[in-house]
Scaffold this active site. Structure first.
Site, PDB file in Angstrom:
ATOM      1  CE  LYS A  99      -3.003   2.250   3.432  1.00  0.00           C
ATOM      2  NZ  LYS A  99      -4.003   1.901   4.528  1.00  0.00           N
TER       3      LYS A  99
HETATM    4  C1  5RP Z   1      -2.387   4.530   8.360  1.00  0.00           C
HETATM    5  C2  5RP Z   1      -3.175   3.708   7.510  1.00  0.00           C
HETATM    6  C3  5RP Z   1      -4.607   4.032   6.970  1.00  0.00           C
HETATM    7  O1  5RP Z   1      -5.217   2.849   6.787  1.00  0.00           O
HETATM    8  C4  5RP Z   1      -4.489   4.949   5.664  1.00  0.00           C
HETATM    9  O2  5RP Z   1      -3.838   5.849   5.727  1.00  0.00           O
HETATM   10  C5  5RP Z   1      -5.592   4.668   4.914  1.00  0.00           C
HETATM   11  O3  5RP Z   1      -6.617   5.494   5.111  1.00  0.00           O
HETATM   12  P1  5RP Z   1      -6.871   6.779   4.474  1.00  0.00           P
HETATM   13  O4  5RP Z   1      -7.442   6.784   2.974  1.00  0.00           O
HETATM   14  O5  5RP Z   1      -7.530   7.430   5.180  1.00  0.00           O
HETATM   15  O6  5RP Z   1      -5.168   7.571   4.148  1.00  0.00           O
HETATM   16  O7  5RP Z   1      -2.604   2.565   7.021  1.00  0.00           O
HETATM   17  O8  5RP Z   1      -1.208   4.190   8.472  1.00  0.00           O
END
Ligand code: 5RP
Length: 259
Positions: free
Chosen positions: A172
């Site tokens: 991610k």
């Molecule tokens: C924080 C994360 C969150 O899950 C991620 O930021 C996803 O959420 P958003 O779309 O609100 O950024 O991994 O470390």
């Protein structure tokens, strides 16, 4: 790859090669995040449109019914809160036995590439991968979270590739200009975080750009649950992820569905 690993990944990434992960793990370092104060009430109408739910073990136990038929991605890293100036120093916070007990489909860990404590986080993640792989549980690497990072293709390409080289099954990261090169140099599926809340139209544009650049999907939180209409927004994001809708079509759908 053994059957259990393949089975868990296929629960997350759908037959079209895409996934809409719904992230509500923010409380582990942000406390009662706007929109998640009553997490169960917020997510309940959204679950039918999400492919997976990413959250902490406390949120899972307290806010999600064990009868819910949705693959879970369990956050297993933490260590610092948003009020700590040393934010970005996370370690292993949940054991693999707990992940198995909770019957999760994957575990998620943040690595802090380029931050002061990157070594600790990379070694912690490597330990989680070793343990998770033993039981056929995929790992999701969360990269590029933090202040002051230049989130360009060079940095994001570096962070995602490092995550994949360590053994992450899914990575991610954030969308950026030249995102194709980030995806091309990462041998495992890449999903994007949504980031801070922006107008719905802009969030849909970013999601679409990422998909068109080769992302396998989104792991989106605030731009869904902080939307003026989260149920309409999750369906609009879904149209981009799974139906290849354009940003304009998805935004039109959002406006149609908006109450
Ligand atoms: C924080 C994360 C969150 O899950 C991620 O930021 C996803 O959420 P958003 O779309 O609100 O950024 O991994 O470390």
């Amino acid at each position: 790859m053994d059957w259990g690993m393949k089975n868990r990944i296929s629960r997350i990434i759908k037959p079209d090669g895409r996934t809409l992960m719904f992230a509500v793990d923010h409380g582990y370092f942000m406390g009662p995040t706007t929109g998640l104060e009553k997490l169960d009430e917020t997510i309940e109408p959204l679950l039918p449109y999400a492919d997976t739910l990413m959250l902490t073990r406390g949120a899972l136990r307290n806010y999600v019914s064990p009868a819910a038929d949705l693959p879970i991605i369990l956050r297993v890293s933490s260590g610092t809160s948003i009020i700590n100036p040393m934010l970005l120093h996370e370690g292993i916070s949940v054991s693999i036995e707990e992940a198995i007990r909770l019957n999760v489909s994957a575990v998620a860990f943040s690595i802090m590439v380029g931050a002061e404590y990157e070594r600790d986080t990379i070694l912690g993640f490597s330990q989680v991968i070793d343990e998770a792989e033993r039981y056929g549980i995929p790992t999701l690497a969360v990269t590029a979270v933090g202040r002051g990072l230049e989130r360009d293709a060079r940095y994001l390409g570096l962070a995602t590739r490092i995550a994949a080289e360590l053994g992450a099954r899914i990575v991610k990261t954030y969308y950026c200009e030249g995102f194709e090169s980030v995806v091309e140099s990462c041998p495992v599926p890449v999903v994007i975080a949504g980031g801070k809340k922006v107008p719905e139209k802009d969030a849909l544009q970013v999601a679409c750009n990422a998909i068109q650049s080769g992302a396998a999907g989104v792991d989106m939180g605030r731009n869904i649950f902080q939307s003026e209409d989260p149920v309409a927004m999750v369906q609009a994001v879904r149209a981009i992820v799974h139906d290849n809708s354009s940003p304009a079509e998805a935004f039109e759908l959002f406006n149609e569905l908006k109450r």
